[in-house]
Motif scaffolding. Sequence first.
Motif, PDB file in Angstrom:
ATOM      1  N   VAL A 214      34.093 -42.588 -32.707  1.00 42.54           N
ATOM      2  CA  VAL A 214      33.596 -41.571 -31.785  1.00 42.54           C
ATOM      3  C   VAL A 214      32.501 -42.202 -30.932  1.00 42.54           C
ATOM      4  CG1 VAL A 214      32.516 -39.311 -31.546  1.00 42.54           C
ATOM      5  CG2 VAL A 214      34.098 -39.739 -33.444  1.00 42.54           C
ATOM      6  N   PHE A 215      32.690 -42.210 -29.622  1.00 42.68           N
ATOM      7  CA  PHE A 215      31.705 -42.762 -28.699  1.00 42.68           C
ATOM      8  C   PHE A 215      30.979 -41.609 -28.020  1.00 42.68           C
ATOM      9  CE2 PHE A 215      34.791 -46.123 -29.199  1.00 42.68           C
ATOM     10  CZ  PHE A 215      34.042 -47.294 -29.165  1.00 42.68           C
ATOM     11  N   VAL A 216      29.653 -41.621 -28.092  1.00 43.12           N
ATOM     12  CA  VAL A 216      28.846 -40.556 -27.497  1.00 43.12           C
ATOM     13  C   VAL A 216      27.964 -41.140 -26.401  1.00 43.12           C
ATOM     14  CG1 VAL A 216      27.158 -38.737 -27.925  1.00 43.12           C
ATOM     15  CG2 VAL A 216      28.814 -39.336 -29.703  1.00 43.12           C
ATOM     16  N   GLY A 217      28.219 -40.746 -25.158  1.00 43.26           N
ATOM     17  CA  GLY A 217      27.370 -41.146 -24.046  1.00 43.26           C
ATOM     18  C   GLY A 217      27.346 -42.633 -23.767  1.00 43.26           C
ATOM     19  N   GLU A 242      43.070 -45.512 -35.759  1.00 37.02           N
ATOM     20  CA  GLU A 242      44.087 -44.527 -35.419  1.00 37.02           C
ATOM     21  C   GLU A 242      43.670 -43.609 -34.272  1.00 37.02           C
ATOM     22  OE1 GLU A 242      44.795 -42.366 -38.993  1.00 37.02           O
ATOM     23  OE2 GLU A 242      45.537 -44.102 -40.118  1.00 37.02           O
ATOM     24  N   GLU A 243      42.368 -43.386 -34.133  1.00 32.62           N
ATOM     25  CA  GLU A 243      41.910 -42.395 -33.158  1.00 32.62           C
ATOM     26  C   GLU A 243      40.571 -42.801 -32.557  1.00 32.62           C
ATOM     27  OE1 GLU A 243      40.690 -37.633 -33.044  1.00 32.62           O
ATOM     28  OE2 GLU A 243      41.545 -38.528 -34.860  1.00 32.62           O
ATOM     29  N   VAL A 244      40.436 -42.576 -31.249  1.00 33.75           N
ATOM     30  CA  VAL A 244      39.178 -42.823 -30.537  1.00 33.75           C
ATOM     31  C   VAL A 244      38.830 -41.565 -29.754  1.00 33.75           C
ATOM     32  CG1 VAL A 244      38.016 -44.166 -28.747  1.00 33.75           C
ATOM     33  CG2 VAL A 244      39.597 -45.295 -30.325  1.00 33.75           C
ATOM     34  N   HIS A 245      37.631 -41.054 -29.970  1.00 32.34           N
ATOM     35  CA  HIS A 245      37.204 -39.850 -29.255  1.00 32.34           C
ATOM     36  C   HIS A 245      35.958 -40.163 -28.443  1.00 32.34           C
ATOM     37  CE1 HIS A 245      37.578 -35.544 -28.547  1.00 32.34           C
ATOM     38  NE2 HIS A 245      36.263 -35.471 -28.601  1.00 32.34           N
ATOM     39  N   VAL A 265      43.116 -42.584 -27.275  1.00 36.53           N
ATOM     40  CA  VAL A 265      41.898 -41.963 -26.741  1.00 36.53           C
ATOM     41  C   VAL A 265      42.084 -40.470 -26.466  1.00 36.53           C
ATOM     42  CG1 VAL A 265      40.227 -41.980 -24.842  1.00 36.53           C
ATOM     43  CG2 VAL A 265      41.173 -44.132 -25.704  1.00 36.53           C
ATOM     44  N   SER A 266      41.113 -39.684 -26.935  1.00 41.14           N
ATOM     45  CA  SER A 266      40.967 -38.286 -26.533  1.00 41.14           C
ATOM     46  C   SER A 266      39.517 -38.112 -26.104  1.00 41.14           C
ATOM     47  CB  SER A 266      41.298 -37.340 -27.694  1.00 41.14           C
ATOM     48  OG  SER A 266      40.423 -37.563 -28.797  1.00 41.14           O
ATOM     49  N   SER A 267      39.202 -37.012 -25.426  1.00 36.94           N
ATOM     50  CA  SER A 267      37.848 -36.899 -24.886  1.00 36.94           C
ATOM     51  C   SER A 267      37.351 -35.455 -24.868  1.00 36.94           C
ATOM     52  CB  SER A 267      37.788 -37.472 -23.468  1.00 36.94           C
ATOM     53  OG  SER A 267      38.640 -36.736 -22.595  1.00 36.94           O
ATOM     54  N   ASN A 268      36.043 -35.350 -24.865  1.00 36.29           N
ATOM     55  CA  ASN A 268      35.332 -34.077 -24.684  1.00 36.29           C
ATOM     56  C   ASN A 268      34.255 -34.338 -23.650  1.00 36.29           C
ATOM     57  OD1 ASN A 268      33.723 -31.828 -24.757  1.00 36.29           O
ATOM     58  ND2 ASN A 268      33.041 -32.084 -26.871  1.00 36.29           N
TER      59      ASN A 268
END
Length: 277
Positions: A214-217, A242-245, A265-268
């Motif tokens: 999970v990458f934040v900012g 498996e997953e990158v957010h 990759v998925s994103s918020n």
Amino acid sequence: MLIHIVVDKEKRLKGKYGALEIPQIDEVISTIDWAISNNIALLPGDDLQYLQKLRKSLILLMSKTLDRALSTHEADITKHDMFISNLSNLSETQGVDIISLNYDLLLDHAIYRKTQKLPHYGLNKKRPNTGYRLYKLHGSLNWAVCPFCQQIRTFSDKVAHKLFETQKRCQSCISTNLEPVLITPTMLKDYNIPELPRVWNEAFQALSTATKLVFVGYSLPPADFAIIELIKRAIHMKLRLEEVHVIDIDRDLEDRYKKIFGNKVSSNMNGFSGELL
């Protein structure tokens, strides 16, 4: 002193002053680092000693600016407390790995409020199997390095801005000239602090075994070439990812992440709220 040089160079080049003409901090430090590494003067009369003093003054300015800014922001701790609290179950069973490129102590203090101790930084202790492991690859406002024995000492609060005015004693030798551990924003980053590779190595191991990141900012800036290569090498070591957010407010970032991680990759793009995904 720094602003005089920056403005003077802009005046020579463009013949006028203007807020938009003042370069970004990474441009300024990169210019100074380039001049130091090549022993080239920025202005007539400059020498290597002057440039090194100028760079040290700039780090002091950064430290004091961050101290003031963070003293205000630390009043709003709800998001960080929520984030750390939501990770408590995972922390107790297998531990939580957090990699940060920030100098501030927002996460450090949130962890302290939750556990009554600072996180494992990866500096000089064996990696714990549980708890919060916080790897600060660019240093921290509460770290100081001894230029004599090269040991990094950690403190419970910010000290970087105080080291230029108040002496702090090294715990390993008799030196009292501790220096900040801040990898400055420059295109010529220098990670040549002997204990820092331990932090990078533990971060590498954490990345290589992760199934979800999970990458934040984080914008994947070109100046962070070493960080980006660390991530690439780590995820290809064991191929467990498996997953990158991605959590941010810049909607253009998702394409940059997809160039590295593909369709994982998925994103918020609503920003950081402190909640778990």
